[in-house]
Design a protein around this motif. Structure first.
Motif, PDB file in Angstrom:
ATOM      1  N   VAL A 255      10.897  -7.643 -15.343  1.00 48.06           N
ATOM      2  CA  VAL A 255      10.300  -6.979 -14.180  1.00 48.06           C
ATOM      3  C   VAL A 255      11.233  -7.159 -12.986  1.00 48.06           C
ATOM      4  N   PRO A 256      11.979  -6.104 -12.585  1.00 50.95           N
ATOM      5  CA  PRO A 256      12.815  -6.241 -11.387  1.00 50.95           C
ATOM      6  C   PRO A 256      11.916  -6.420 -10.168  1.00 50.95           C
ATOM      7  N   GLN A 257      12.336  -7.314  -9.300  1.00 53.57           N
ATOM      8  CA  GLN A 257      11.564  -7.506  -8.061  1.00 53.57           C
ATOM      9  C   GLN A 257      12.521  -7.604  -6.880  1.00 53.57           C
TER      10      GLN A 257
ATOM     11  N   GLY B 201       6.406  -3.461  -2.187  1.00 51.56           N
ATOM     12  CA  GLY B 201       5.866  -2.244  -2.792  1.00 51.56           C
ATOM     13  C   GLY B 201       4.347  -2.288  -2.807  1.00 51.56           C
ATOM     14  N   ARG B 202       3.732  -1.112  -2.834  1.00 50.16           N
ATOM     15  CA  ARG B 202       2.276  -1.014  -2.683  1.00 50.16           C
ATOM     16  C   ARG B 202       1.534  -0.778  -3.992  1.00 50.16           C
ATOM     17  N   CYS B 203       2.266  -0.697  -5.107  1.00 49.32           N
ATOM     18  CA  CYS B 203       1.597  -0.261  -6.342  1.00 49.32           C
ATOM     19  C   CYS B 203       1.697  -1.270  -7.476  1.00 49.32           C
ATOM     20  N   GLY B 204       2.070  -2.491  -7.187  1.00 50.73           N
ATOM     21  CA  GLY B 204       2.118  -3.513  -8.241  1.00 50.73           C
ATOM     22  C   GLY B 204       3.304  -3.364  -9.174  1.00 50.73           C
ATOM     23  N   GLY B 205       4.296  -2.553  -8.786  1.00 43.83           N
ATOM     24  CA  GLY B 205       5.425  -2.301  -9.676  1.00 43.83           C
ATOM     25  C   GLY B 205       6.297  -3.520  -9.917  1.00 43.83           C
ATOM     26  N   ALA B 206       6.306  -4.466  -8.978  1.00 46.16           N
ATOM     27  CA  ALA B 206       7.187  -5.628  -9.108  1.00 46.16           C
ATOM     28  C   ALA B 206       6.440  -6.857  -9.627  1.00 46.16           C
TER      29      ALA B 206
ATOM     30  N   CYS C  31      12.213  -5.604   2.778  1.00 41.50           N
ATOM     31  CA  CYS C  31      12.457  -4.857   1.536  1.00 41.50           C
ATOM     32  C   CYS C  31      13.966  -4.782   1.276  1.00 41.50           C
ATOM     33  N   GLN C  32      14.321  -4.631   0.002  1.00 37.27           N
ATOM     34  CA  GLN C  32      15.739  -4.573  -0.387  1.00 37.27           C
ATOM     35  C   GLN C  32      16.114  -3.132  -0.723  1.00 37.27           C
ATOM     36  N   ILE C  33      17.382  -2.822  -0.557  1.00 36.50           N
ATOM     37  CA  ILE C  33      17.809  -1.443  -0.807  1.00 36.50           C
ATOM     38  C   ILE C  33      17.572  -1.069  -2.286  1.00 36.50           C
TER      39      ILE C  33
ATOM     40  N   GLU D  41       4.992   8.636  -1.528  1.00 37.32           N
ATOM     41  CA  GLU D  41       5.959   7.646  -1.066  1.00 37.32           C
ATOM     42  C   GLU D  41       5.960   6.392  -1.915  1.00 37.32           C
ATOM     43  N   HIS D  42       4.812   5.860  -2.197  1.00 35.81           N
ATOM     44  CA  HIS D  42       4.757   4.490  -2.729  1.00 35.81           C
ATOM     45  C   HIS D  42       5.010   4.392  -4.220  1.00 35.81           C
ATOM     46  N   GLY D  43       4.947   5.497  -4.925  1.00 34.70           N
ATOM     47  CA  GLY D  43       5.239   5.472  -6.352  1.00 34.70           C
ATOM     48  C   GLY D  43       3.994   5.195  -7.182  1.00 34.70           C
TER      49      GLY D  43
HETATM   50  C1  LIG Z   1       4.304  -2.571   6.257  1.00 31.97           C
HETATM   51  C2  LIG Z   1       4.827  -1.679   5.151  1.00 31.97           C
HETATM   52  C3  LIG Z   1       5.242  -0.399   5.466  1.00 31.97           C
HETATM   53  C4  LIG Z   1       5.750   0.428   4.463  1.00 31.97           C
HETATM   54  N1  LIG Z   1       6.139   1.686   4.808  1.00 31.97           N
HETATM   55  C5  LIG Z   1       6.662   2.469   3.853  1.00 31.97           C
HETATM   56  C6  LIG Z   1       7.127   3.785   4.198  1.00 31.97           C
HETATM   57  O1  LIG Z   1       7.043   4.222   5.331  1.00 31.97           O
HETATM   58  N2  LIG Z   1       7.687   4.523   3.208  1.00 31.97           N
HETATM   59  C7  LIG Z   1       7.791   4.065   1.923  1.00 31.97           C
HETATM   60  O2  LIG Z   1       8.322   4.781   1.064  1.00 31.97           O
HETATM   61  N3  LIG Z   1       7.334   2.845   1.569  1.00 31.97           N
HETATM   62  C8  LIG Z   1       6.780   2.048   2.494  1.00 31.97           C
HETATM   63  N4  LIG Z   1       6.322   0.813   2.142  1.00 31.97           N
HETATM   64  C9  LIG Z   1       6.358   0.381   0.735  1.00 31.97           C
HETATM   65  C10 LIG Z   1       7.596  -0.465   0.372  1.00 31.97           C
HETATM   66  O3  LIG Z   1       8.126  -1.124   1.470  1.00 31.97           O
HETATM   67  C11 LIG Z   1       8.672   0.386  -0.267  1.00 31.97           C
HETATM   68  O4  LIG Z   1       8.169   0.875  -1.476  1.00 31.97           O
HETATM   69  C12 LIG Z   1      10.000  -0.340  -0.525  1.00 31.97           C
HETATM   70  O5  LIG Z   1      10.957   0.654  -0.840  1.00 31.97           O
HETATM   71  C13 LIG Z   1       9.950  -1.356  -1.645  1.00 31.97           C
HETATM   72  O6  LIG Z   1      11.125  -2.158  -1.618  1.00 31.97           O
HETATM   73  P1  LIG Z   1      11.104  -3.651  -2.182  1.00 31.97           P
HETATM   74  O7  LIG Z   1      12.487  -4.180  -2.137  1.00 31.97           O
HETATM   75  O8  LIG Z   1      10.080  -4.450  -1.482  1.00 31.97           O
HETATM   76  O9  LIG Z   1      10.686  -3.391  -3.696  1.00 31.97           O
HETATM   77  P2  LIG Z   1       9.652  -4.183  -4.608  1.00 31.97           P
HETATM   78  O10 LIG Z   1       8.284  -4.098  -4.030  1.00 31.97           O
HETATM   79  O11 LIG Z   1      10.155  -5.525  -4.914  1.00 31.97           O
HETATM   80  O12 LIG Z   1       9.718  -3.282  -5.926  1.00 31.97           O
HETATM   81  C14 LIG Z   1       9.251  -1.959  -5.935  1.00 31.97           C
HETATM   82  C15 LIG Z   1       9.575  -1.337  -7.299  1.00 31.97           C
HETATM   83  O13 LIG Z   1      10.980  -1.200  -7.447  1.00 31.97           O
HETATM   84  C16 LIG Z   1      11.457  -1.950  -8.580  1.00 31.97           C
HETATM   85  N5  LIG Z   1      12.738  -2.539  -8.180  1.00 31.97           N
HETATM   86  C17 LIG Z   1      12.972  -3.375  -7.137  1.00 31.97           C
HETATM   87  N6  LIG Z   1      14.289  -3.653  -7.050  1.00 31.97           N
HETATM   88  C18 LIG Z   1      14.889  -2.974  -8.063  1.00 31.97           C
HETATM   89  C19 LIG Z   1      16.246  -2.844  -8.497  1.00 31.97           C
HETATM   90  N7  LIG Z   1      17.250  -3.452  -7.870  1.00 31.97           N
HETATM   91  N8  LIG Z   1      16.499  -2.068  -9.577  1.00 31.97           N
HETATM   92  C20 LIG Z   1      15.496  -1.430 -10.221  1.00 31.97           C
HETATM   93  N9  LIG Z   1      14.209  -1.522  -9.858  1.00 31.97           N
HETATM   94  C21 LIG Z   1      13.916  -2.277  -8.781  1.00 31.97           C
HETATM   95  C22 LIG Z   1      10.349  -2.937  -8.886  1.00 31.97           C
HETATM   96  O14 LIG Z   1      10.328  -3.278 -10.258  1.00 31.97           O
HETATM   97  C23 LIG Z   1       9.114  -2.166  -8.483  1.00 31.97           C
HETATM   98  O15 LIG Z   1       8.727  -1.305  -9.503  1.00 31.97           O
HETATM   99  C24 LIG Z   1       5.804  -0.038   3.124  1.00 31.97           C
HETATM  100  C25 LIG Z   1       5.380  -1.335   2.811  1.00 31.97           C
HETATM  101  C26 LIG Z   1       4.895  -2.149   3.810  1.00 31.97           C
HETATM  102  C27 LIG Z   1       4.466  -3.546   3.443  1.00 31.97           C
END
Ligand SMILES: Cc1cc2nc3c(=O)[nH]c(=O)nc-3n(C[C@H](O)[C@H](O)[C@H](O)COP(=O)(O)OP(=O)(O)OC[C@H]3O[C@@H](n4cnc5c(N)ncnc54)[C@H](O)[C@@H]3O)c2cc1C
Length: 471
Positions: free
Chosen positions: A66-68, A73-78, A139-141, A426-428
């Protein structure tokens, strides 16, 4: 499995391996408490080669990965499942900004870079990396790309997919695809990067990316306007694009209820108007020239819109501090919801022209379903993307309300789909919306997606149980 785990531990070393429950706790807790999971270990490789090595070993032993990223993220993907047999793979140590090319307007970054750090590095070179969202400080790129993140600047610059020129990905079998090109044009077969963007970690681990940069805005003008009514938002959007000479970068709709949540709960929020209005728009003009042309254009737009009866009131930020105050209201609206009890969230899109119709239709429908429910519909009108959030009736039991999540999802998502929209803009999907995938995606779309998954991850080790519904 244990011997594979031993080899992974040896590969990444002590700094890259966590298995004590206390050390793993933050990786397994999620701010909203919606998702629970257990993990065998958290693995934090230090290089792309180590990521690939971990995947190869997991693939051989059928260990779910599970990549994190930043875990925002808002959908439990990580979040892993509850078996305790999967590993979390965190790219947090892959956090180098590798290169910034001012002539090419590109930046090459590793996947674990925090979004705000990339924005700052670009700004230092007089460039803009425009992806911007509330979670940008954590959040990470890699996570942004895996979820094809949107945010407040999509209308002008596009979402994460449109900002990406090249990718490097570690594949399930341990191979590394080096697609780190900065080319703007390259028509040589299938565009592989687009498979991994938005795949939520189900096809491979993104380890690095080449991203597009833009000139850093030298003039930014921000205004909050009170609309005549909801329908005025799309009319104003049309006028605004023309008036700004397409320099409009944000156009955020806010309802009074959301503004009130911010005013009631978030320190530093202040209502800039003396009267209360039903609907507001926060809008931003930005441009690379510092000469003040945008201020004049915005003033003219506000005067014309007021005369035409589209808006009832407006405040134009006179300084950066005032602009930040206005943005504080938009951000406070999001934060403030958690002080109002349970909130059932939707992240839909419809064609821009149908945003008001959607909000009215879905609002009427949910209020009929549960009198007293409070509709907080806000967001990126310019992209047709509305966060249609429902706060519980104040006197209702929170657990009982949240138990209706799926029921309200069905109602709201069906209305969006009937308007040629999307149930997730947006959130997937993560693990939250796999049932919607089964319900709304055609058999052909699901067949194609499963074929891609089977080709890239035949043993199903990459983020099992996410995105695709069980067949
Ligand atoms: C206050 C707040 C505001 C937000 N506003 C927005 C918004 O305006 N627009 C929007 O789109 N989202 C928004 N989000 C949702 C979230 O921030 C985004 O989805 C963000 O892109 C997730 O990045 P993350 O690094 O936290 O990923 P994570 O939550 O750690 O992971 C998200 C998904 O990506 C996968 N993943 C993570 N890293 C990798 C990698 N390196 N390779 C492959 N898969 C990977 C994970 O397995 C998981 O399925 C918001 C969230 C919060 C808390």
């Amino acid at each position: 499995m244990e011997s594979a785990l031993e080899r992974i531990r040896n590969l990444v070393g002590a700094r890259g391996w966590l298995e004590a429950p206390a050390a793993m706790a933050t990786y397994l807790s999620e701010t909203r408490g919606l998702f629970q999971g257990r993990a065998r270990a958290v693995v934090i490789p230090a290089s792309t080669a180590e990521v690939a090595g971990v995947l190869r070993l997991c693939n051989e032993s059928r260990i779910g990965v599970v990549p994190q990223g930043g875990h925002t993220g808002r959908c439990g993907g990580a979040m892993p499942d509850s078996t305790g047999t999967q590993i979390i793979l965190s790219p947090a140590r892959l956090n180098r900004i590798c290169a910034l090319n001012p002539l090419d307007y590109t930046i090459t970054v590793e996947a674990g870079c925090i979004l705000a750090d990339i924005q700052a590095a670009a700004a230092q070179s007089g460039r803009l990396f425009p992806l911007s969202l509330g979670a940008e400080g954590s959040c990470q790129i890699g996570g942004n790309l895996a979820t094809n993140a949107g945010g407040v600047n999509v209308m002008r610059y596009g979402n994460a997919r449109e900002l990406t020129l090249g990718l490097e990905v570690a594949l399930a079998d341990g191979a590394i695809w080096d697609g780190l090109t900065g080319l703007r044009k390259n028509n040589t077969g299938y565009d592989l990067k687009d498979l991994f963007i938005g795949a939520e970690g189900t096809l491979g681990v993104i380890t690095a990316a080449v991203l597009k940069l833009f000139p850093l805005p030298r003039e930014v003008q921000t205004a909050l306007v009170a609309l005549r009514d909801l329908e005025a938002c799309t009319e104003l959007l049309v006028q605004t694009r023309v008036a700004s000479n397409d320099a409009l970068s944000s156009f955020e709709l806010m309802p009074r209820l959301g503004l009130q949540f911010a005013l009631d709960h978030i320190p530093g929020c202040r209502d800039p108007f003396e009267r209360r209005y039903d609907w507001y728009v926060l809008l931003v003009f930005s441009g690379a020239r510092p000469d003040g042309g945008l201020r004049a254009a915005l003033e003219a737009l506000l005067a014309d819109s007021w005369q035409a009866g589209l808006i009832q009131d407006a405040v134009l930020a006179a300084s950066e501090a005032q602009a930040r105050e206005l943005w504080r209201l938009r951000e406070g609206l999001v934060e403030g919801q958690r002080f109002e009890g349970g909130s059932i969230k939707h992240d839909i899109s419809v064609p821009v022209s149908r945003v008001p119709e959607f909000i009215r239709t879905a609002g009427d429908r949910v209020r009929r379903e549960l009198p007293g429910i409070r509709v907080c519909a806000f967001g990126h009108v310019g992209d047709g993307n509305i966060h249609f959030n429902l706060s519980q009736p104040p006197e209702m039991d929170q657990e009982r309300f949240l138990g209706l999540w799926r029921h309200f999802n069905d109602i709201v998502h069906t209305i969006a789909m009937e308007m040629q929209g999307s149930f997730s803009a947006e959130h997937g999907i993560g693990r939250l919306k796999t049932a919607e995938m089964a319900r709304y995606k055609s058999a052909t779309e699901l067949r194609l997606m499963r074929a891609i998954k089977a080709a890239l991850d035949p043993n199903g080790i990459m983020n099992p149980g996410k995105v695709l519904p069980e067949s």
